[in-house]
Design a protein around this motif. Structure first.
Motif, PDB file in Angstrom:
ATOM      1  N   ASN A  57      15.078  16.522  30.085  1.00 21.10           N
ATOM      2  CA  ASN A  57      14.230  15.616  30.866  1.00 21.10           C
ATOM      3  C   ASN A  57      13.334  14.831  29.897  1.00 21.10           C
ATOM      4  OD1 ASN A  57      11.615  15.391  33.066  1.00 21.10           O
ATOM      5  ND2 ASN A  57      13.668  15.113  33.886  1.00 21.10           N
ATOM      6  N   ASP A 117       6.794  10.465  34.094  1.00 22.50           N
ATOM      7  CA  ASP A 117       6.777  11.933  34.037  1.00 22.50           C
ATOM      8  C   ASP A 117       8.162  12.428  33.630  1.00 22.50           C
ATOM      9  OD1 ASP A 117       7.002  14.652  34.642  1.00 22.50           O
ATOM     10  OD2 ASP A 117       7.093  14.254  36.805  1.00 22.50           O
ATOM     11  N   ALA A 118       8.289  12.763  32.341  1.00 23.80           N
ATOM     12  CA  ALA A 118       9.557  13.320  31.837  1.00 23.80           C
ATOM     13  C   ALA A 118       9.292  14.707  31.258  1.00 23.80           C
ATOM     14  CB  ALA A 118      10.159  12.383  30.789  1.00 23.80           C
ATOM     15  N   GLY A 121      12.618  18.553  34.631  1.00 25.39           N
ATOM     16  CA  GLY A 121      13.460  18.122  35.735  1.00 25.39           C
ATOM     17  C   GLY A 121      14.200  19.324  36.287  1.00 25.39           C
ATOM     18  N   VAL A 149      10.943  11.317  36.403  1.00 24.86           N
ATOM     19  CA  VAL A 149      12.320  11.323  35.929  1.00 24.86           C
ATOM     20  C   VAL A 149      13.028  12.548  36.530  1.00 24.86           C
ATOM     21  CG1 VAL A 149      13.837  11.384  33.913  1.00 24.86           C
ATOM     22  CG2 VAL A 149      11.602  10.231  33.773  1.00 24.86           C
ATOM     23  N   PRO A 152       9.726  15.148  40.296  1.00 21.42           N
ATOM     24  CA  PRO A 152       8.339  15.277  39.852  1.00 21.42           C
ATOM     25  C   PRO A 152       8.158  16.648  39.191  1.00 21.42           C
ATOM     26  CG  PRO A 152       8.463  14.516  42.136  1.00 21.42           C
ATOM     27  CD  PRO A 152       9.840  14.973  41.753  1.00 21.42           C
TER      28      PRO A 152
HETATM   29  K   LIG Z   1      10.116  14.958  35.622  1.00 16.70           K
END
Ligand SMILES: [K+]
Ligand SMILES: NC(=O)C1=CN([C@@H]2O[C@H](COP(=O)(O)OP(=O)(O)OC[C@H]3O[C@@H](n4cnc5c(N)ncnc54)[C@H](O)[C@@H]3O)[C@@H](O)[C@H]2O)[C@@H](O)CC1
Ligand SMILES: Nc1ncnc2c1ncn2[C@@H]1O[C@H](COP(=O)(O)OP(=O)(O)O)[C@@H](O)[C@H]1O
Length: 488
Positions: A57, A117-118, A121, A149, A152
């Protein structure tokens, strides 16, 4: 529509790699989908604040950050943990990113920025640390827009549950197929608008990797809906029996009966206790009436094999009479709702014994409280989400379980799961569940198999609520059901 759990998405990834698809190419396309979303949605943003986590992610985040820089956007980059520890594609994406990052601990949200927002995931495994929960609540309070990404961070892709804390995103960009957590609550509310981007994994691989979870929609049931032909006759369109409570409790069953008739059952009969007959007779026209005082009368009525399905529960009253009636009806297509369910709270196994051994032909429609009465251990298990709860309940009861709520889940004993997401919040009104039971009963009466009838019922109920609009009462719903012939 097929949904993929995080585990199934991981399987799809592996199958894609085995078939020769370049996994770094997938990551590049994922990252570019995120940067494109940023440019399309926030052309006036002063800055992109990209928060990258320790897995793939985060890798998507590094690709997006570099692409935004190349597009002329000011980018601030923050990483969780030491990026030197990144592995595989995420490491490659980090190395290809020319922006100097800072530790995420240094991040403070600022006005005018859009946050990407990475952090996590599909690989979220446990509740977030206190420090991350604090960071997320600061970002949520700052109310700057967040593009998530895949998911959330903090939302479980499997259950939709919050693991400690979760970003409240304005947009979520996911890849290939949505996940159950995008539609289950509270996950759905954290996702904002959901976009699904194709990054190049072939359909056959997705189908091989997944299979259990679906988003409820006509692709699941349209071919099983009754179709009218020139030779249709009311006796060929099924006969639905709906059981009413006493003189002061017949409204719920009348709602079910009207909904069953509107859904296309050729005949609908309200079975009433004799002392309610006059009250009900004053209220119905196309719906027929039959006094059924006790089990003996019911057994006699059931000799009419044209009766093709039943609804028992709405307003019926909890107790021995309901249990005896269910015992008489258990081998026939049946929607068991409300009091019909609660009547077995002290002896759920007696109900399961009645339903065992045959092809599942009963639809149980519990809301949360009724579900906990029949399946207390499953309801109390915090380690599993709503779809798994419904699936285990369906298996135990040998019935279709339609577990109601704003994120209604329909499950079959064979493992099929559909998550319904078309219901507007104004459907939460007295009597709307009674209408749902009637819709499903109307479909069962016309020969639709139980799982498809339950899926179609939940979806048609949601569509009717949308068509009726905010402020509806349950009486409005049957009049706003869409024509079945137009469902495809
Ligand atoms: K994310
Ligand atoms: N086909 C696909 O599924 C693709 C997936 N991609 C991305 O890959 C992501 C999945 O990547 P990963 O499996 O590496 O998973 P993630 O990047 O979501 O997270 C895994 C990492 O986070 C750590 N972690 C998990 N929970 C934590 C917690 N509570 N606190 C601290 N650390 C925690 C794990 O130890 C691991 O290092 C997807 O969400 C998506 O963004 C894309 O790169 C493109 C292709
Ligand atoms: N917030 C919500 N958004 C959408 N649908 C909802 C919401 N809350 C409840 N529903 C739906 O409304 C119906 C309520 O049924 P139920 O709880 O049995 O109420 P009642 O007994 O009053 O009919 C169910 O179909 C449920 O899925």
């Amino acid at each position: 529509m097929l949904l993929l759990t995080p585990e199934e998405m991981g399987r799809a990834d592996r199958l894609a790699a085995e078939s020769g698809i370049d996994s770094y190419g997938l990551m590049i396309r994922a990252g570019h989908a995120v940067s494109a979303a940023f440019l399309r949605l926030y052309p006036a943003a002063l800055r992109a604040d990209v928060l990258c986590g320790p897995g793939n992610n985060g890798g998507d985040g590094y690709i997006a950050a570099e692409a935004l820089k190349q597009a002329g956007v000011e980018v601030a980059l923050f990483h969780l943990g030491d990026p030197e520890n990144l592995k595989g594609d995420a490491r490659r994406a980090f190395q290809a990113c020319s922006i100097d990052g800072k530790p995420v601990e240094d991040y403070r949200p600022a006005a005018g920025a859009v946050i990407i927002d990475a952090l996590f995931g599909a690989g979220l495994q446990r509740p977030l640390s206190d420090a991350l929960c604090m960071l997320i609540s600061q970002v949520n309070e700052a109310a700057e827009p967040v593009i998530a990404v895949d998911l959330p961070s903090g939302i479980s892709g499997l259950t939709g549950k919050v693991q400690g804390a979760a970003f409240s995103a304005a947009h979520t960009v996911t890849f290939m197929r949505a996940k159950p957590g995008h539609f289950l609550l509270p996950g759905r509310e954290h996702c904002g608008r959901l976009d699904v981007f194709d990054i190049g994994i072939p359909q056959r691989i997705l189908e091989e990797a997944g299979g259990g979870h679906h988003l409820n929609g006509p692709d699941l049931f349209a071919s099983a809906l009754p179709a009218l032909t020139a030779s249709s006759h009311k006796f060929r369109r099924g006969h639905l029996g709906v059981f009413s409570g006493g003189p002061s409790a017949s409204g719920a069953a009348r709602l079910s009966a009207t909904a069953g008739l509107r859904t296309g059952a050729g005949l609908v009969t309200l079975a009433v206790p004799p002392n309610a007959a006059m009250v009900v007779a004053n209220q119905v026209t196309a719906v027929m009436l039959k006094a059924v005082p006790d089990v003996a009368a019911l057994d006699e009525w059931l000799e009419d094999k044209r009766l093709s399905a039943f609804v028992l529960g709405p307003g019926f009253g909890v107790g021995e009479k309901a249990r005896a009636f269910v015992s008489a009806l258990a081998s026939r297509p049946l929607v068991l709702d409300a009091d019909g369910i609660s009547s077995f709270a002290d002896e759920p196994d007696a109900l399961f014994a009645l339903l065992s051994g045959a092809d599942p032909h009963c639809v149980l429609t519990p809301h949360e409280g009724e579900f906990a009465r029949l399946f207390p251990d499953i309801a109390a298990d915090d380690n599993i989400g709503k779809p798994e709860k419904a699936r285990r309940a369906a298996e135990r009861a040998n019935a279709i379980v339609l577990y109601k709520g704003a994120d209604t889940v329909i499950a079959a004993p064979d493992g099929r799961i559909a998550i319904n997401a078309n219901a507007p919040p104004w459907l939460a009104t007295a009597g709307s569940g009674d209408v749902l039971a009637g819709i499903i009963g109307g479909l069962l009466a016309q020969g639709t198999p139980a799982f498809e009838a339950a899926c179609a019922g939940a979806w048609l109920h949601g569509q009717a609520a949308k068509r009726a609009g905010e402020g509806l009462t349950a009486e409005d719903l049957p009049n706003h059901l869409p024509p079945l012939s137009g469902v495809s």
